[in-house]
Design a protein around this motif. Structure first.
Motif, mmCIF file in Angstrom:
data_model
loop_
_atom_site.group_PDB
_atom_site.id
_atom_site.type_symbol
_atom_site.label_atom_id
_atom_site.label_comp_id
_atom_site.label_asym_id
_atom_site.label_seq_id
_atom_site.Cartn_x
_atom_site.Cartn_y
_atom_site.Cartn_z
ATOM 1 N N PRO A 1 -14.239 13.168 -3.199
ATOM 2 C CA PRO A 1 -12.986 12.824 -2.522
ATOM 3 C C PRO A 1 -11.753 13.222 -3.338
ATOM 4 C CG PRO A 1 -13.934 10.882 -3.543
ATOM 5 C CD PRO A 1 -14.932 11.995 -3.710
ATOM 6 N N GLY A 2 -10.673 13.545 -2.647
ATOM 7 C CA GLY A 2 -9.415 13.856 -3.317
ATOM 8 C C GLY A 2 -8.700 12.605 -3.781
ATOM 9 N N VAL A 3 -8.851 11.526 -3.024
ATOM 10 C CA VAL A 3 -8.192 10.266 -3.361
ATOM 11 C C VAL A 3 -9.179 9.127 -3.152
ATOM 12 C CG1 VAL A 3 -6.308 8.682 -2.789
ATOM 13 C CG2 VAL A 3 -5.926 11.140 -2.623
ATOM 14 N N VAL A 4 -9.247 8.222 -4.118
ATOM 15 C CA VAL A 4 -10.010 6.989 -3.980
ATOM 16 C C VAL A 4 -9.077 5.837 -4.331
ATOM 17 C CG1 VAL A 4 -12.277 7.993 -4.388
ATOM 18 C CG2 VAL A 4 -10.978 7.146 -6.318
ATOM 19 N N ALA A 5 -9.311 4.691 -3.710
ATOM 20 C CA ALA A 5 -8.446 3.536 -3.953
ATOM 21 C C ALA A 5 -9.272 2.267 -3.967
ATOM 22 C CB ALA A 5 -7.367 3.461 -2.878
ATOM 23 N N ASP A 6 -8.753 1.276 -4.693
ATOM 24 C CA ASP A 6 -9.391 -0.019 -4.745
ATOM 25 C C ASP A 6 -8.319 -1.052 -5.072
ATOM 26 O OD1 ASP A 6 -11.282 -2.020 -4.723
ATOM 27 O OD2 ASP A 6 -12.402 -1.278 -6.456
ATOM 28 N N GLY A 7 -8.519 -2.268 -4.612
ATOM 29 C CA GLY A 7 -7.568 -3.342 -4.870
ATOM 30 C C GLY A 7 -6.823 -3.723 -3.613
ATOM 31 N N PRO A 8 -6.202 -4.894 -3.635
ATOM 32 C CA PRO A 8 -5.549 -5.405 -2.428
ATOM 33 C C PRO A 8 -4.307 -4.607 -2.029
ATOM 34 C CG PRO A 8 -5.367 -6.971 -4.266
ATOM 35 C CD PRO A 8 -6.155 -5.821 -4.752
ATOM 36 N N ALA A 9 -4.260 -4.227 -0.757
ATOM 37 C CA ALA A 9 -3.067 -3.546 -0.223
ATOM 38 C C ALA A 9 -1.886 -4.496 -0.339
ATOM 39 C CB ALA A 9 -3.303 -3.149 1.229
ATOM 40 N N GLY A 10 -0.722 -3.945 -0.609
ATOM 41 C CA GLY A 10 0.479 -4.750 -0.745
ATOM 42 C C GLY A 10 0.683 -5.294 -2.143
ATOM 43 N N SER A 11 -0.270 -5.056 -3.033
ATOM 44 C CA SER A 11 -0.148 -5.483 -4.424
ATOM 45 C C SER A 11 0.612 -4.422 -5.211
ATOM 46 C CB SER A 11 -1.534 -5.642 -5.052
ATOM 47 O OG SER A 11 -2.248 -6.648 -4.406
ATOM 48 N N PRO A 12 1.069 -4.771 -6.410
ATOM 49 C CA PRO A 12 1.621 -3.720 -7.274
ATOM 50 C C PRO A 12 0.587 -2.600 -7.385
ATOM 51 C CG PRO A 12 1.990 -5.871 -8.252
ATOM 52 C CD PRO A 12 1.091 -6.084 -7.061
ATOM 53 N N THR A 13 1.071 -1.364 -7.381
ATOM 54 C CA THR A 13 0.188 -0.209 -7.299
ATOM 55 C C THR A 13 0.344 0.692 -8.510
ATOM 56 O OG1 THR A 13 0.283 -0.254 -4.888
ATOM 57 C CG2 THR A 13 -0.388 1.822 -5.898
ATOM 58 N N ILE A 14 -0.798 1.197 -8.978
ATOM 59 C CA ILE A 14 -0.810 2.242 -9.994
ATOM 60 C C ILE A 14 -1.367 3.492 -9.325
ATOM 61 C CG2 ILE A 14 -1.716 3.033 -12.199
ATOM 62 C CD1 ILE A 14 -2.088 0.100 -12.985
ATOM 63 N N LEU A 15 -0.580 4.538 -9.290
ATOM 64 C CA LEU A 15 -1.032 5.832 -8.784
ATOM 65 C C LEU A 15 -1.435 6.660 -9.991
ATOM 66 C CD1 LEU A 15 -1.409 8.108 -6.722
ATOM 67 C CD2 LEU A 15 1.057 8.558 -6.922
ATOM 68 N N VAL A 16 -2.736 6.941 -10.105
ATOM 69 C CA VAL A 16 -3.264 7.743 -11.206
ATOM 70 C C VAL A 16 -3.440 9.164 -10.682
ATOM 71 C CG1 VAL A 16 -5.137 8.039 -12.870
ATOM 72 C CG2 VAL A 16 -4.464 5.726 -12.139
ATOM 73 N N ILE A 17 -2.739 10.095 -11.288
ATOM 74 C CA ILE A 17 -2.844 11.501 -10.906
ATOM 75 C C ILE A 17 -3.635 12.180 -12.016
ATOM 76 C CG2 ILE A 17 -1.590 13.583 -10.271
ATOM 77 C CD1 ILE A 17 0.835 11.702 -9.664
ATOM 78 N N ASP A 18 -4.907 12.441 -11.723
ATOM 79 C CA ASP A 18 -5.888 12.835 -12.729
ATOM 80 C C ASP A 18 -6.194 14.328 -12.690
ATOM 81 O OD1 ASP A 18 -7.975 13.011 -14.507
ATOM 82 O OD2 ASP A 18 -9.367 11.834 -13.297
ATOM 83 N N PRO A 19 -5.721 15.099 -13.669
ATOM 84 C CA PRO A 19 -6.013 16.536 -13.676
ATOM 85 C C PRO A 19 -7.474 16.844 -13.963
ATOM 86 C CG PRO A 19 -4.904 15.932 -15.709
ATOM 87 C CD PRO A 19 -4.909 14.700 -14.824
ATOM 88 N N ALA A 20 -8.216 15.892 -14.548
ATOM 89 C CA ALA A 20 -9.622 16.124 -14.881
ATOM 90 C C ALA A 20 -10.554 15.862 -13.706
ATOM 91 C CB ALA A 20 -10.039 15.250 -16.062
ATOM 92 N N GLY A 21 -10.111 15.100 -12.728
ATOM 93 C CA GLY A 21 -10.939 14.855 -11.552
ATOM 94 C C GLY A 21 -12.038 13.844 -11.748
ATOM 95 N N GLU A 22 -11.792 12.787 -12.539
ATOM 96 C CA GLU A 22 -12.777 11.711 -12.639
ATOM 97 C C GLU A 22 -12.870 11.026 -11.278
ATOM 98 O OE1 GLU A 22 -12.635 9.273 -16.251
ATOM 99 O OE2 GLU A 22 -11.088 10.638 -16.957
#
Length: 160
Positions: A13-34
Motif C-alpha cells: 500500500p502507498g498509505v497505511v493508517a492506524d489510530g482514532p480519527a479526529g485525534s492529533p495526527t502524525i503524517l510520516v512520509i517515508d522515503p524507505a517504504g517501510e
C-alpha cells in the motif's frame, strides 16, 4: 546513504493508517517504504491509542507529493487541528516545500538525517545517525527505528 530503489519497497500500500480519527495526527512520509504489510511499523503502534499515525510509503506512492497535499487538505476539514509531519533523508527539502504551502495546518516538521540544512521555524532535526565503525544502520535512520520513535515522542512532548 541507503538505497531506497529496491523493487520490494514499491509493492504494497502507498498509505497505511492506524489510530482514532479526529485525534492529533502524525503524517510520516517515508522515503524507505517501510510498512509493506498494510500496517504501521510495530515501534509506532503503541502511540495509536492516543494519536492517528498516517504512514505514506514513497516508493509505493509515485505521486506522493499530491498524496501529501490530499492528506493535508483533508485534515483541514477535521475538528482537531494538531498535525505533525515526520520524514527523513533525501526528501526532507521536498517535504519542507510541501508543508510551506500548508503551514497553517502543520504544527511541526520533524526530520531524521535530512540531506539539507533546516532553516524553517516549523522544522527541526530530531535524530541523526552516527557515522562510526560500530554503527550498524547507515543514514538515514529508518523511520521505524526505536530511536526515531523516541526522539519524535520527545519532540512532540516539548511542543505540547
Amino acid at each position: 546513504m541507503r538505497d531506497f530503489d529496491e523493487p520490494a519497497r514499491a509493492t504494497g500500500p502507498g498509505v497505511v493508517a492506524d489510530g482514532p480519527a479526529g485525534s492529533p495526527t502524525i503524517l510520516v512520509i517515508d522515503p524507505a517504504g517501510e510498512a509493506v504489510h498494510d500496517e504501521i511499523p510495530a515501534t509506532w503502534r503503541e502511540l495509536t491509542d492516543r494519536m492517528r499515525i498516517v504512514w505514506l510509503r514513497v516508493p509505493a506512492a509515485p505521486g506522493w507529493q499530491s498524496t501529501v497535499d490530499t492528506v493535508l487538505t483533508r485534515h483541514q476539514d477535521e475538528t482537531q487541528p494538531v498535525l505533525d509531519v515526520v520524514s527523513s533523508g533525501p526528501i526532507a527539502a521536498d517535504v519542507i516545500d510541501l508543508v510551506r504551502r500548508h503551514e497553517d495546518l502543520v504544527r511541526s516538521v520533524l526530520l531524521v538525517d535530512p540531506e539539507v540544512d533546516v532553516d524553517e521555524p516549523f522544522a527541526r532535526v530530531v535524530a541523526r545517525s552516527h557515522a562510526t565503525p560500530d554503527d550498524r544502520v547507515p543514514a538515514p535512520l529508518p523511520l521505524g527505528h526505536p530511536d526515531v520513535v523516541f526522539s519524535v515522542v520527545e519532540a512532540l512532548n516539548e511542543l505540547s
